[in-house]
Design an enzyme around this catalytic site. Structure first.
Site, mmCIF file in Angstrom:
data_model
loop_
_atom_site.group_PDB
_atom_site.id
_atom_site.type_symbol
_atom_site.label_atom_id
_atom_site.label_comp_id
_atom_site.label_asym_id
_atom_site.label_seq_id
_atom_site.Cartn_x
_atom_site.Cartn_y
_atom_site.Cartn_z
ATOM 1 N N ARG A 1 30.207 45.182 22.984
ATOM 2 C CA ARG A 1 30.662 44.376 24.121
ATOM 3 C C ARG A 1 30.165 44.811 25.496
ATOM 4 O O ARG A 1 30.506 44.188 26.493
ATOM 5 C CB ARG A 1 32.200 44.334 24.157
ATOM 6 C CG ARG A 1 32.878 43.809 22.919
ATOM 7 C CD ARG A 1 32.430 42.414 22.575
ATOM 8 N NE ARG A 1 33.273 41.794 21.556
ATOM 9 C CZ ARG A 1 32.916 40.715 20.867
ATOM 10 N NH1 ARG A 1 31.732 40.177 21.068
ATOM 11 N NH2 ARG A 1 33.733 40.189 19.978
ATOM 12 N N ASP B 1 30.353 43.653 11.348
ATOM 13 C CA ASP B 1 30.484 42.633 12.384
ATOM 14 C C ASP B 1 31.680 42.983 13.272
ATOM 15 O O ASP B 1 32.474 42.108 13.652
ATOM 16 C CB ASP B 1 30.639 41.238 11.771
ATOM 17 C CG ASP B 1 30.475 40.116 12.795
ATOM 18 O OD1 ASP B 1 30.034 40.400 13.922
ATOM 19 O OD2 ASP B 1 30.799 38.959 12.462
#
Length: 442
Positions: free
Chosen positions: A57, A290
């Site tokens: 992120r 993921d």
């Protein structure tokens, strides 16, 4: 350092000698004089996991995760190498964005790679000259970050990647097969009903066909259906499966709610079971998480407004080891090793990693497979303090080593009336970066 009497994934008991960043010897009854000895009798030693699919992120969304928090979570779960995907802000589609992300990645306590992305305004002649791990996740349908691309651009990307010998990872969903009728629903299962299994199978078929036309090899990310796995395997392409698609199904959504929304979505239980069979029998090449954290506040929305993604980098290997403890699962410790270390190293050509052999990087994880604990989101080290695997049995590492340096040690469990010792993290230089003061393991 000598790790003595460790049980390797194949069941053989061996001594492992580490010098500097490398494993220098593996054998029986190795000379322990003038060595720091770690007694590992009764415990198992695994090569560190290579997680080829994470979303840390940063840059853009540090409130969800940072390279520091994400990598500590990885280390605490036995993951020693992570590969970050391009859908950050800015997206990793040019050299400048790559360099910016690499600066953030310097905070990582584990080894890392960065994937480059493809959008209409990507700059391939600059991006592909960077030290990319792979090109991808190339999105064939929109997901987090709105990076879905058209067929012509996908073909161009494959051609550019093939010319520079860069592997391509594909997010395979075809929006033409999404079920718009599901949009009238607001239950937690509506997302799975909307992004259909057929949408994945058709996209995998198309991606493999285009790859063959351009003499390219692709890797299918987070394959959620047995049909998708079979199509890719028959075409000579590789696949990964996530722990949530392996262990969870649509029947779990009544409890998970919007916290179970991800792309591709959870599938029916029968499909999950068939996917598990392909993981066990060797058709699936690797497990990748993921890892896609979002805050509780963000996930606490309607099924159509909540962001897609769940965390998983800290729990994947512990979950797989718990599965391997069960003789009825069909999953062996050797298969766990191959899915998490050996095969990712082979597929993505990382020859120095993925095995406990002389000459390899000393990326090692020591576990006591007799000891299990329940997963608690509050106890995990990600910035995201929740997990879809709350309450699941797991086997967590005692310590994790990256290139000869112990980067994580689990805190000692003390008596019920005492305060447990805090987990300890180190950077690659051996500095204590978080946790209680303790003598360094090596």
């Amino acid at each position: 350092m000598l790790i003595r009497n460790a049980t390797l994934p194949d069941g053989h008991q061996r001594d492992v000698r580490v010098r500097g960043e490398s494993i220098v010897e593996v054998g029986r009854d190795l000379d322990a004089s003038d060595q720091h000895v770690i007694e590992a009798t009764g415990k198992r030693l695994f090569p560190g996991m290579i997680d080829a699919h994470v979303h840390f992120r940063q840059p853009g969304y540090p409130h969800k995760e940072t390279w520091e928090t994400g990598s500590r979570s990885a280390a605490a779960g036995g993951v020693t190498t992570v590969v970050d995907q391009p859908n950050t802000d800015p997206p990793t589609v040019d050299g400048e964005a790559f360099d910016q992300k690499a600066e953030f990645a310097a905070d990582s306590v584990v080894d890392w790679g960065i994937n480059g992305g493809v959008t209409a305004d990507w700059i391939p002649n600059v991006l592909l000259r960077r030290r990319l791990f792979a090109l991808g996740e190339v999105f064939l349908a929109d997901s987090t970050g709105d990076m879905g691309i058209e067929a012509d651009l996908f073909a161009d990307a494959l051609e550019a990647a093939a010319d520079t010998d860069v592997p391509v990872t594909v997010h395979a969903e075809d929006a033409d097969y999404f079920n718009d009728d599901a949009k009238a629903r607001d239950d937690a299962d509506a997302w799975s009903a909307f992004r259909t299994a057929k949408a994945e199978a058709e996209a995998v078929e198309r991606a493999c066909t285009v790859a063959k036309e351009h003499d390219a090899t692709i890797h299918i990310a987070h394959t959620s259906t047995p049909e998708g796995v079979d199509i890719a395997s028959e075409a000579g392409m590789t696949t990964e499966v996530t722990p949530h698609h392996l262990l969870l199904s649509r029947r779990d959504l009544s409890e998970l709610g919007t916290f179970g929304r991800m792309n591709p979505p959870l599938r029916r239980e029968k499909r999950r079971q068939k996917l598990y069979e392909r993981v066990v029998d060797g058709t699936v090449d690797m497990i990748a998480t993921d890892h896609a954290p979002h805050t509780r506040e963000e996930k606490d929305a309607s099924i159509w407004d909540a962001p897609s993604g769940v965390p998983g980098v800290e729990t994947v290997l512990p979950l797989l080891l718990a599965e391997a403890r069960d003789p009825d699962s069909g999953l062996t410790y050797e298969r766990v090793r191959d899915l998490t270390a050996r095969n990712p190293a082979d597929v993505f050509d990382i020859p120095q990693k993925g095995a406990i052999e002389a000459g390899k990087d000393a990326d090692l994880v020591l576990v006591d497979t007799i000891e299990t604990s329940e997963i608690s989101g509050a106890a995990l080290h990600s910035k995201c303090d929740w997990t879809p695997f709350e309450g699941h049995d797991a086997v967590f590492p005692e310590w994790t080593m990256v290139r000869g340096t112990v980067v994580y040690e689990r805190g000692d469990a003390l008596a019920d009336d005492a305060t447990p010792q805090e987990d300890v993290f180190y950077d690659h230089q051996g500095e204590n970066v978080r946790g209680a003061d303790s003598e360094r393991l090596e």
